[in-house]
Design an enzyme around this catalytic site. Structure first.
Site, PDB file in Angstrom:
ATOM      1  N   HIS A   1      56.306   8.562  54.305  1.00 51.90           N
ATOM      2  CA  HIS A   1      56.189   8.174  52.886  1.00 51.90           C
ATOM      3  C   HIS A   1      55.930   6.665  52.735  1.00 51.90           C
ATOM      4  CE1 HIS A   1      58.967  11.790  51.795  1.00 51.90           C
ATOM      5  NE2 HIS A   1      57.699  12.138  51.588  1.00 51.90           N
TER       6      HIS A   1
ATOM      7  N   ASN B   1      61.563  12.817  37.488  1.00 55.29           N
ATOM      8  CA  ASN B   1      61.725  13.835  36.438  1.00 55.29           C
ATOM      9  C   ASN B   1      63.098  14.448  36.271  1.00 55.29           C
ATOM     10  OD1 ASN B   1      58.877  14.039  35.608  1.00 55.29           O
ATOM     11  ND2 ASN B   1      58.583  14.713  37.718  1.00 55.29           N
TER      12      ASN B   1
ATOM     13  N   ASN C   1      43.510  13.373  51.272  1.00 47.05           N
ATOM     14  CA  ASN C   1      44.684  13.843  52.004  1.00 47.05           C
ATOM     15  C   ASN C   1      44.352  15.230  52.554  1.00 47.05           C
ATOM     16  OD1 ASN C   1      47.148  14.612  52.967  1.00 47.05           O
ATOM     17  ND2 ASN C   1      48.261  14.254  51.052  1.00 47.05           N
TER      18      ASN C   1
ATOM     19  N   ARG D   1      44.525   9.502  54.204  1.00 41.02           N
ATOM     20  CA  ARG D   1      45.943   9.479  54.551  1.00 41.02           C
ATOM     21  C   ARG D   1      46.102  10.079  55.948  1.00 41.02           C
ATOM     22  NH1 ARG D   1      50.648  13.602  52.975  1.00 41.02           N
ATOM     23  NH2 ARG D   1      52.339  12.383  53.820  1.00 41.02           N
TER      24      ARG D   1
ATOM     25  N   GLU E   1      50.341   7.218  45.569  1.00 38.70           N
ATOM     26  CA  GLU E   1      49.886   7.013  46.939  1.00 38.70           C
ATOM     27  C   GLU E   1      48.369   6.849  46.996  1.00 38.70           C
ATOM     28  OE1 GLU E   1      52.690  10.359  47.838  1.00 38.70           O
ATOM     29  OE2 GLU E   1      52.757   9.404  49.793  1.00 38.70           O
TER      30      GLU E   1
ATOM     31  N   GLY F   1      58.567  13.586  42.540  1.00 37.84           N
ATOM     32  CA  GLY F   1      58.837  14.688  41.603  1.00 37.84           C
ATOM     33  C   GLY F   1      60.241  14.697  41.026  1.00 37.84           C
ATOM     34  N   ILE F   2      61.243  14.616  41.882  1.00 38.81           N
ATOM     35  CA  ILE F   2      62.632  14.664  41.401  1.00 38.81           C
ATOM     36  C   ILE F   2      63.051  13.291  40.861  1.00 38.81           C
ATOM     37  CG2 ILE F   2      65.021  15.093  42.099  1.00 38.81           C
ATOM     38  CD1 ILE F   2      63.825  16.937  44.340  1.00 38.81           C
TER      39      ILE F   2
ATOM     40  N   ARG G   1      64.317  21.292  53.841  1.00 42.15           N
ATOM     41  CA  ARG G   1      64.718  20.689  55.123  1.00 42.15           C
ATOM     42  C   ARG G   1      66.186  20.281  55.094  1.00 42.15           C
ATOM     43  NH1 ARG G   1      59.922  16.705  54.818  1.00 42.15           N
ATOM     44  NH2 ARG G   1      58.144  18.028  55.308  1.00 42.15           N
TER      45      ARG G   1
ATOM     46  N   ASN H   1      59.752  17.120  47.071  1.00 45.10           N
ATOM     47  CA  ASN H   1      60.094  18.258  47.910  1.00 45.10           C
ATOM     48  C   ASN H   1      60.425  17.755  49.323  1.00 45.10           C
ATOM     49  OD1 ASN H   1      60.645  20.950  48.022  1.00 45.10           O
ATOM     50  ND2 ASN H   1      58.585  21.473  48.725  1.00 45.10           N
TER      51      ASN H   1
HETATM   52  P1  AMP Z   1      56.864  16.141  44.862  1.00 41.38           P
HETATM   53  O1  AMP Z   1      57.029  16.577  46.277  1.00 41.38           O
HETATM   54  O2  AMP Z   1      56.954  14.660  44.670  1.00 41.38           O
HETATM   55  O3  AMP Z   1      55.663  16.741  44.190  1.00 41.38           O
HETATM   56  O4  AMP Z   1      58.140  16.733  44.068  1.00 41.38           O
HETATM   57  C1  AMP Z   1      58.399  18.100  43.979  1.00 41.38           C
HETATM   58  C2  AMP Z   1      59.793  18.291  43.438  1.00 41.38           C
HETATM   59  O5  AMP Z   1      59.874  17.655  42.154  1.00 41.38           O
HETATM   60  C3  AMP Z   1      60.202  19.738  43.247  1.00 41.38           C
HETATM   61  O6  AMP Z   1      61.468  19.981  43.807  1.00 41.38           O
HETATM   62  C4  AMP Z   1      60.272  19.869  41.745  1.00 41.38           C
HETATM   63  O7  AMP Z   1      61.266  20.705  41.334  1.00 41.38           O
HETATM   64  C5  AMP Z   1      60.617  18.476  41.294  1.00 41.38           C
HETATM   65  N1  AMP Z   1      60.262  18.307  39.881  1.00 41.38           N
HETATM   66  C6  AMP Z   1      59.044  18.275  39.341  1.00 41.38           C
HETATM   67  N2  AMP Z   1      59.139  18.196  38.002  1.00 41.38           N
HETATM   68  C7  AMP Z   1      60.465  18.214  37.702  1.00 41.38           C
HETATM   69  C8  AMP Z   1      61.235  18.175  36.498  1.00 41.38           C
HETATM   70  N3  AMP Z   1      60.627  18.124  35.318  1.00 41.38           N
HETATM   71  N4  AMP Z   1      62.580  18.183  36.591  1.00 41.38           N
HETATM   72  C9  AMP Z   1      63.188  18.255  37.779  1.00 41.38           C
HETATM   73  N5  AMP Z   1      62.526  18.293  38.940  1.00 41.38           N
HETATM   74  C10 AMP Z   1      61.184  18.268  38.913  1.00 41.38           C
END
Ligand code: AMP
Length: 391
Positions: free
Chosen positions: A177, A330, A7, A88, A378, A326-327, A236, A206
């Site tokens: 995505h 998690n 990437n 990618r 991915e 991420g969100i 965004r 994000n």
């Molecule tokens: P990504 O773009 O998929 O890497 O996701 C990034 C987002 O995931 C960010 O806003 C992080 O705050 C969120 N994130 C990562 N770990 C956690 C967690 N343990 N709890 C809440 N949000 C998370």
């Protein structure tokens, strides 16, 4: 066989080396600050990150550094072990309805789409060219963020704008995505044991987008011509009345480009909360009663629910919703509030399962619509595409 998934961004290059078809990650890493004297190369060795600061003037040197790192740390004994490279590429336009083996013509075709993704495609090409130069006899495959969405019908992908804009400039929804939506929806089909399932994937990172997948095909997605459209994200705005551009540019004496930059970089969680683009900070502050963090969260939940409702209607039903990235993977508070917001669709959360991590069903056994956490991958999807096209 060893396949590398790449990437390449404008000043970074991420990679993962996988053993295929086992889908096992051997190592991963990245080169950051390409173009600078103090670039940083990081590679994972025996689970630990090994870092090295060194000048990296361009992507070719970055790729050399990656290859040297793999040899130096004895991850590979020789270059011949790498049997394929998957790249990618963000924007495949209408030209690429599938992943493709890279040739000189393919590079030219990707270049022809630069207008549609001026920040991303040129950077992706620098990565492709660097790998082609260093590994000229290895199959290289381009995997696009957009191809999975090429199955959308016209009523879903066309804007209600002058049709000429579409014909002359390619102004339409492409969606992004795609590798993640495909990976997660394929896994959901397996978990449901139903190839015809109606699935919504919520890729909440994000960057964030939703995708409606009917019988394995993307029928609608929330991102558009660019990743700015759709639900709000870390920084965004997501959907907004375009007239805002004119009003704010006049009031703040900014160019359209500057206001667009605000919508890309200073909006979403960050803009509304005034605190952070990170959902961890939003949730933490919300739990302490911070007004604008709570507002940022509530706007987010409402907009996600709006899309889910519209996809439910468009697909004529729903079997499962999948949370990823991420969100999505998690943040139990986000999943819980989304599911509560759409409970009219016949979905019930299993509170206990929702507190856990990793792939699982988080709806109750009697929930009509199922909910899953499915961690996205991915890189595996890219490596699968290399394997598929390596005949
Ligand atoms: P990504 O773009 O998929 O890497 O996701 C990034 C987002 O995931 C960010 O806003 C992080 O705050 C969120 N994130 C990562 N770990 C956690 C967690 N343990 N709890 C809440 N949000 C998370």
């Amino acid at each position: 066989m060893k396949i590398i998934a790449v990437n390449a961004g404008s000043s970074s290059l991420k990679f993962q080396l996988l053993n295929m078809p086992e889908e096992h990650e051997i190592t991963s890493g990245l080169v950051e600050r390409i173009g600078y004297d103090n670039a940083v190369f990081t590679i994972k060795i025996d689970g630990k990150k090994v870092k090295k600061e060194t000048p990296v003037p361009n992507h070719k040197v970055a790729v050399e550094l990656v290859i040297e790192g793999l040899l130096e740390h004895k991850v590979i004994a020789s270059l011949d072990e790498i049997k394929g490279v998957g790249h990618r590429v963000v924007q495949g336009g209408e030209l690429f309805k599938d992943s493709v083996v890279i040739t000189d013509q393919v590079v030219k075709d990707i270049e022809s789409l630069n207008d549609l993704a001026p920040l991303h495609n040129p950077a992706n090409i620098t990565g492709i060219e660097a790998f082609r130069e260093l590994l000229p006899n290895v199959i290289q495959v381009a995997v696009f963020d957009t191809t999975f969405h090429q199955t959308m019908r016209e009523d879903a992908y066309l804007y209600a704008a002058p049709y000429d804009w579409y014909k002359k400039y390619g102004v339409r929804k492409y969606g992004f995505h795609g590798t993640s939506h495909q990976f997660v929806s394929e896994r959901a089909q397996e978990l449901l044991g139903n190839k015809d399932a109606k699935i919504i994937v919520a890729h909440l990172g994000n960057g964030a987008s939703l995708c409606a997948v009917d019988g394995g095909k993307s029928v609608d997605t929330s991102m558009g011509l660019t990743p700015l459209e759709g639900i709000p994200m870390g920084t965004r705005s997501g959907n907004i009345d375009p007239a805002v551009l004119m009003l704010v540019s006049e009031k703040e004496n900014k160019t359209y480009e500057e206001v667009l930059n605000d919508l890309n970089k200073s909006s979403g969680y960050l803009g509304v909360s005034g605190i952070s683009n990170d959902s961890r900070d939003i949730v933490e502050n919300m739990l302490q009663g911070h007004y604008r963090a709570t507002l940022a969260h509530r706007i987010q939940i409402k907009r996600i629910a709006d899309y889910i409702g519209s996809y439910y209607v468009y697909m004529g039903g729903l079997d499962a919703i999948c949370f990823t990235a991420g969100i999505g993977e998690n943040a139990p508070e986000v999943r819980k509030d989304v599911i509560n917001a759409i409970k009219v669709l016949g979905i019930t959360l299993d509170e206990e399962e929702n507190q856990k991590r990793g792939e699982r069903m988080i709806s109750t056994a009697d929930s009509k619509v199922k909910a899953f956490i499915i961690p996205t991958n991915e890189e595996v999807m890219i490596a699968r595409e290399v394997l598929r096209l390596n005949k």
